[in-house]
Design a protein around this motif. Structure first.
Motif, PDB file in Angstrom:
ATOM      1  N   ASP A 129      50.381 -18.422  47.050  1.00 53.53           N
ATOM      2  CA  ASP A 129      49.236 -18.467  47.952  1.00 53.53           C
ATOM      3  C   ASP A 129      48.219 -17.363  47.689  1.00 53.53           C
ATOM      4  O   ASP A 129      47.024 -17.540  47.947  1.00 53.53           O
ATOM      5  CB  ASP A 129      49.707 -18.376  49.408  1.00 53.53           C
ATOM      6  N   TYR A 131      46.976 -16.438  45.076  1.00 52.49           N
ATOM      7  CA  TYR A 131      46.025 -16.827  44.040  1.00 52.49           C
ATOM      8  C   TYR A 131      45.115 -17.955  44.500  1.00 52.49           C
ATOM      9  O   TYR A 131      44.374 -18.536  43.707  1.00 52.49           O
ATOM     10  CB  TYR A 131      46.771 -17.257  42.774  1.00 52.49           C
ATOM     11  N   GLN A 132      45.164 -18.265  45.793  1.00 53.93           N
ATOM     12  CA  GLN A 132      44.366 -19.346  46.355  1.00 53.93           C
ATOM     13  C   GLN A 132      43.712 -18.890  47.649  1.00 53.93           C
ATOM     14  O   GLN A 132      44.046 -17.853  48.200  1.00 53.93           O
ATOM     15  CB  GLN A 132      45.254 -20.571  46.638  1.00 53.93           C
ATOM     16  N   LYS A 134      42.730 -20.539  51.522  1.00 55.29           N
ATOM     17  CA  LYS A 134      43.001 -21.651  52.430  1.00 55.29           C
ATOM     18  C   LYS A 134      41.801 -21.887  53.341  1.00 55.29           C
ATOM     19  O   LYS A 134      41.331 -20.974  54.019  1.00 55.29           O
ATOM     20  CB  LYS A 134      44.244 -21.339  53.268  1.00 55.29           C
ATOM     21  N   TRP A 154      43.625 -26.092  50.005  1.00 52.11           N
ATOM     22  CA  TRP A 154      43.864 -24.855  49.261  1.00 52.11           C
ATOM     23  C   TRP A 154      43.051 -24.934  47.970  1.00 52.11           C
ATOM     24  O   TRP A 154      43.202 -25.862  47.180  1.00 52.11           O
ATOM     25  CB  TRP A 154      45.341 -24.712  48.925  1.00 52.11           C
ATOM     26  N   ILE A 155      42.206 -23.950  47.756  1.00 48.94           N
ATOM     27  CA  ILE A 155      41.361 -23.913  46.566  1.00 48.94           C
ATOM     28  C   ILE A 155      41.770 -22.718  45.708  1.00 48.94           C
ATOM     29  O   ILE A 155      41.937 -21.596  46.207  1.00 48.94           O
ATOM     30  CB  ILE A 155      39.870 -23.797  46.941  1.00 48.94           C
ATOM     31  N   ASN A 156      41.944 -22.977  44.426  1.00 50.50           N
ATOM     32  CA  ASN A 156      42.373 -21.905  43.519  1.00 50.50           C
ATOM     33  C   ASN A 156      41.269 -20.876  43.308  1.00 50.50           C
ATOM     34  O   ASN A 156      40.100 -21.229  43.097  1.00 50.50           O
ATOM     35  CB  ASN A 156      42.771 -22.504  42.164  1.00 50.50           C
ATOM     36  N   LYS A 157      41.672 -19.608  43.328  1.00 49.89           N
ATOM     37  CA  LYS A 157      40.746 -18.512  43.002  1.00 49.89           C
ATOM     38  C   LYS A 157      40.792 -18.171  41.519  1.00 49.89           C
ATOM     39  O   LYS A 157      39.992 -17.382  41.029  1.00 49.89           O
ATOM     40  CB  LYS A 157      41.089 -17.260  43.815  1.00 49.89           C
ATOM     41  N   ALA A 177      35.682 -19.821  44.137  1.00 48.00           N
ATOM     42  CA  ALA A 177      36.346 -20.743  45.047  1.00 48.00           C
ATOM     43  C   ALA A 177      35.349 -21.228  46.093  1.00 48.00           C
ATOM     44  O   ALA A 177      34.720 -20.416  46.777  1.00 48.00           O
ATOM     45  CB  ALA A 177      37.542 -20.059  45.715  1.00 48.00           C
TER      46      ALA A 177
END
Length: 206
Positions: A129, A131-132, A134, A154-157, A177
């Motif tokens: 989480d 690395y993402q 919410k 959840w979008i990846n950073k 993101a």
């Protein structure tokens, strides 16, 4: 490297030290052979940073420095968690792959302690989480409409390829993101959508 002196031998007798050899007496020409043996086994250990989060398949390798074969270990995350990386005793990241096998250093297996690190994985996508980011979508408290469908995303950073973080120069590749707003917004009768708000900023449209 990886070997040490074991003994002298005159064809019949062994001498553990140079001093022992010097005390021997010979009246004939004699050839002395020096024997060497491999250094003692080294221990390479593997552990989890938190066994509630995940475990490792092999806790220890005990191998000869030159001829030994290292098995390595695999990190296996528990439900609700995801593998992050392997670090050495100094905390330096040595691998981003679940399966880790220490390489030889100057041709030798070297003793070491390695830790498999895990992090929370609330959405179960095997990406930690941290690395993402919410995003949660919901209607304002006055309930003049509804937000339904996909209300959490959840979008990846960091860049992800084939379900794994893309690593360059021993760190994840950062990306921007942005929310995609996948939810369905429906105003009650007599009302219309006005805006989104993130707690600080207003957004007039998706």
């Amino acid at each position: 490297k990886g070997y040490h002196f074991q003994k002298w031998n005159d064809g019949t007798n062994d001498f553990a030290t140079d001093e022992a050899l010097r005390k021997a007496k010979y009246e004939e020409d004699t050839t002395f052979l020096a024997y060497f043996e491999e250094d003692a086994e080294v221990t390479i250990s593997y552990k989890s940073n938190d066994e509630n989060m995940g475990t490792v398949t092999n806790a220890k390798d005990e191998v000869k420095p030159v001829t030994g074969t290292v098995k390595g270990s695999k990190a296996e995350a528990s439900e609700g968690y995801a593998f992050k990386n392997w670090t050495n005793a100094e905390g330096t990241i040595v691998s981003w792959d679940e399966e880790f096998k220490p390489a030889k250093v100057d041709g030798l297996n070297v003793a070491g302690e390695y830790t498999a690190n895990f992090g929370t994985d609330e959405n179960g996508d095997k990406i930690p989480d941290e690395y993402q980011v919410k995003y949660t979508y919901q209607a304002a408290a006055d309930q003049k409409g509804t937000v339904s469908g996909t209300t959490v995303e959840w979008i990846n950073k960091y860049e992800v390829e084939n379900g794994k973080l893309v690593i360059e120069n021993n760190k994840p590749v950062a990306i921007d993101a942005h929310p995609t707003q996948p939810s369905t917004v429906k105003a009650d009768k007599g009302y219309h959508f006005q805006k989104w708000n993130d707690g600080t900023n207003d957004f007039a449209t998706d």
